[in-house]
Design a protein around this motif. Sequence first.
Motif, PDB file in Angstrom:
ATOM      1  N   GLU A  27      69.996  45.578  49.372  1.00  8.29           N
ATOM      2  CA  GLU A  27      70.791  44.708  48.138  1.00  8.29           C
ATOM      3  C   GLU A  27      71.444  43.442  48.698  1.00  8.29           C
ATOM      4  O   GLU A  27      72.729  43.661  49.163  1.00  8.29           O
ATOM      5  N   LEU A  28      70.970  42.236  48.574  1.00  8.36           N
ATOM      6  CA  LEU A  28      71.389  41.152  49.104  1.00  8.36           C
ATOM      7  C   LEU A  28      72.474  40.293  47.969  1.00  8.36           C
ATOM      8  O   LEU A  28      71.970  40.494  46.803  1.00  8.36           O
ATOM      9  N   LYS A  29      73.264  39.979  48.430  1.00  8.81           N
ATOM     10  CA  LYS A  29      74.507  39.207  47.708  1.00  8.81           C
ATOM     11  C   LYS A  29      74.618  37.811  48.188  1.00  8.81           C
ATOM     12  O   LYS A  29      74.631  37.718  49.351  1.00  8.81           O
ATOM     13  N   LYS A  30      74.907  36.992  47.261  1.00  8.17           N
ATOM     14  CA  LYS A  30      75.248  35.329  47.565  1.00  8.17           C
ATOM     15  C   LYS A  30      76.436  35.349  48.436  1.00  8.17           C
ATOM     16  O   LYS A  30      77.590  35.616  47.883  1.00  8.17           O
ATOM     17  N   LYS A  31      76.401  34.685  49.510  1.00 11.38           N
ATOM     18  CA  LYS A  31      77.719  34.312  50.270  1.00 11.38           C
ATOM     19  C   LYS A  31      77.471  33.193  50.691  1.00 11.38           C
ATOM     20  O   LYS A  31      77.194  32.776  52.004  1.00 11.38           O
ATOM     21  N   GLY A  32      78.082  32.099  49.760  1.00 14.16           N
ATOM     22  CA  GLY A  32      77.874  30.772  50.403  1.00 14.16           C
ATOM     23  C   GLY A  32      76.219  30.279  50.385  1.00 14.16           C
ATOM     24  O   GLY A  32      75.726  30.494  49.201  1.00 14.16           O
ATOM     25  N   LYS A  33      75.840  29.741  51.443  1.00 13.71           N
ATOM     26  CA  LYS A  33      74.498  29.474  51.434  1.00 13.71           C
ATOM     27  C   LYS A  33      73.550  30.607  51.716  1.00 13.71           C
ATOM     28  O   LYS A  33      72.143  30.651  51.936  1.00 13.71           O
ATOM     29  N   GLN A  34      74.029  31.776  52.474  1.00  8.09           N
ATOM     30  CA  GLN A  34      73.571  32.964  52.863  1.00  8.09           C
ATOM     31  C   GLN A  34      73.490  33.972  51.772  1.00  8.09           C
ATOM     32  O   GLN A  34      74.083  34.107  50.928  1.00  8.09           O
ATOM     33  N   LEU A  35      72.555  34.860  52.301  1.00  7.90           N
ATOM     34  CA  LEU A  35      72.468  36.106  51.462  1.00  7.90           C
ATOM     35  C   LEU A  35      72.889  37.277  52.483  1.00  7.90           C
ATOM     36  O   LEU A  35      72.506  37.213  53.554  1.00  7.90           O
ATOM     37  N   VAL A  36      73.776  38.100  51.994  1.00 11.58           N
ATOM     38  CA  VAL A  36      74.302  39.112  53.113  1.00 11.58           C
ATOM     39  C   VAL A  36      74.247  40.609  52.325  1.00 11.58           C
ATOM     40  O   VAL A  36      74.055  40.923  51.418  1.00 11.58           O
ATOM     41  N   ALA A  37      74.192  41.606  53.510  1.00 11.59           N
ATOM     42  CA  ALA A  37      73.983  42.749  52.777  1.00 11.59           C
ATOM     43  C   ALA A  37      74.508  43.818  54.050  1.00 11.59           C
ATOM     44  O   ALA A  37      74.482  43.146  55.179  1.00 11.59           O
ATOM     45  N   PRO A  38      74.809  45.056  54.118  1.00 14.42           N
ATOM     46  CA  PRO A  38      74.832  46.076  54.889  1.00 14.42           C
ATOM     47  C   PRO A  38      73.336  46.032  55.856  1.00 14.42           C
ATOM     48  O   PRO A  38      72.346  46.062  55.175  1.00 14.42           O
ATOM     49  N   CYS A  39      73.615  46.148  57.126  1.00 12.85           N
ATOM     50  CA  CYS A  39      72.320  46.016  57.877  1.00 12.85           C
ATOM     51  C   CYS A  39      71.472  47.286  57.880  1.00 12.85           C
ATOM     52  O   CYS A  39      72.000  48.419  57.577  1.00 12.85           O
ATOM     53  N   PRO A  40      70.177  47.133  57.395  1.00 10.34           N
ATOM     54  CA  PRO A  40      69.284  48.013  57.317  1.00 10.34           C
ATOM     55  C   PRO A  40      68.956  48.960  58.722  1.00 10.34           C
ATOM     56  O   PRO A  40      68.406  49.917  58.450  1.00 10.34           O
ATOM     57  N   PHE A  41      69.508  48.437  59.597  1.00 12.20           N
ATOM     58  CA  PHE A  41      69.050  48.743  61.107  1.00 12.20           C
ATOM     59  C   PHE A  41      70.067  49.371  61.692  1.00 12.20           C
ATOM     60  O   PHE A  41      69.800  50.049  62.844  1.00 12.20           O
ATOM     61  N   HIS A  42      71.264  49.813  61.199  1.00 15.40           N
ATOM     62  CA  HIS A  42      72.256  50.315  61.542  1.00 15.40           C
ATOM     63  C   HIS A  42      73.305  50.875  60.765  1.00 15.40           C
ATOM     64  O   HIS A  42      73.254  50.258  59.738  1.00 15.40           O
ATOM     65  N   ASP A  43      74.246  51.872  61.011  1.00 11.99           N
ATOM     66  CA  ASP A  43      75.192  52.486  60.213  1.00 11.99           C
ATOM     67  C   ASP A  43      76.372  51.532  60.004  1.00 11.99           C
ATOM     68  O   ASP A  43      76.946  51.318  61.072  1.00 11.99           O
ATOM     69  N   GLU A  44      76.673  50.732  58.875  1.00 11.73           N
ATOM     70  CA  GLU A  44      77.750  50.020  58.724  1.00 11.73           C
ATOM     71  C   GLU A  44      78.336  50.007  57.334  1.00 11.73           C
ATOM     72  O   GLU A  44      77.687  50.212  56.435  1.00 11.73           O
ATOM     73  N   LYS A  45      79.390  49.527  57.089  1.00 18.31           N
ATOM     74  CA  LYS A  45      79.780  49.511  55.727  1.00 18.31           C
ATOM     75  C   LYS A  45      80.329  48.047  55.264  1.00 18.31           C
ATOM     76  O   LYS A  45      80.101  47.980  54.074  1.00 18.31           O
ATOM     77  N   SER A  46      80.479  47.268  56.307  1.00 17.84           N
ATOM     78  CA  SER A  46      80.599  45.702  55.977  1.00 17.84           C
ATOM     79  C   SER A  46      79.294  45.230  55.825  1.00 17.84           C
ATOM     80  O   SER A  46      78.035  45.629  56.349  1.00 17.84           O
ATOM     81  N   ALA A  47      79.226  43.941  55.468  1.00 18.67           N
ATOM     82  CA  ALA A  47      77.817  43.053  55.382  1.00 18.67           C
ATOM     83  C   ALA A  47      77.603  42.251  56.447  1.00 18.67           C
ATOM     84  O   ALA A  47      78.047  40.773  56.430  1.00 18.67           O
ATOM     85  N   SER A  48      77.132  42.562  57.490  1.00 15.64           N
ATOM     86  CA  SER A  48      76.885  41.748  58.564  1.00 15.64           C
ATOM     87  C   SER A  48      75.604  41.255  58.762  1.00 15.64           C
ATOM     88  O   SER A  48      74.994  40.686  59.598  1.00 15.64           O
ATOM     89  N   PHE A  49      74.576  41.698  57.852  1.00 15.10           N
ATOM     90  CA  PHE A  49      73.111  41.363  58.016  1.00 15.10           C
ATOM     91  C   PHE A  49      72.888  40.121  56.993  1.00 15.10           C
ATOM     92  O   PHE A  49      73.385  40.112  56.000  1.00 15.10           O
TER      93      PHE A  49
END
Length: 99
Positions: A27-49
């Motif tokens: 689930e991608l969310k707009k943040k400025g010019k980027q789309l961000v989400a929690p990374c699907p490749f490792h376990d995390e709670k923040s949106a570093s992807f």
Amino acid sequence: MQVTKEGIERIKSANDLAAVVAERGVELKKKGKQLVAPCPFHDEKSASFNVSSAKWLYHCFGCGASGDVIGFVTKHDKVSFGRALETLAHRAGLDLEHL
């Protein structure tokens, strides 16, 4: 089967990275010019992807995963480069035999 460099570029340009990522449940969310989400490749709670549709690239600031749409499908679906090309060509309605 051998696909030309031009064929690979055609497959990449025919598949929007953000759409391919979203189709895999990210689930991608707009943040400025980027789309961000929690990374699907490792376990995390923040949106570093991050996904840059303008550059057709993704990058995770947490685990360092990065690449284009073909690389994403290869890593996410755990398939070979050739299988990722087949998947994306089929998704875009392209005939891989003629690329």
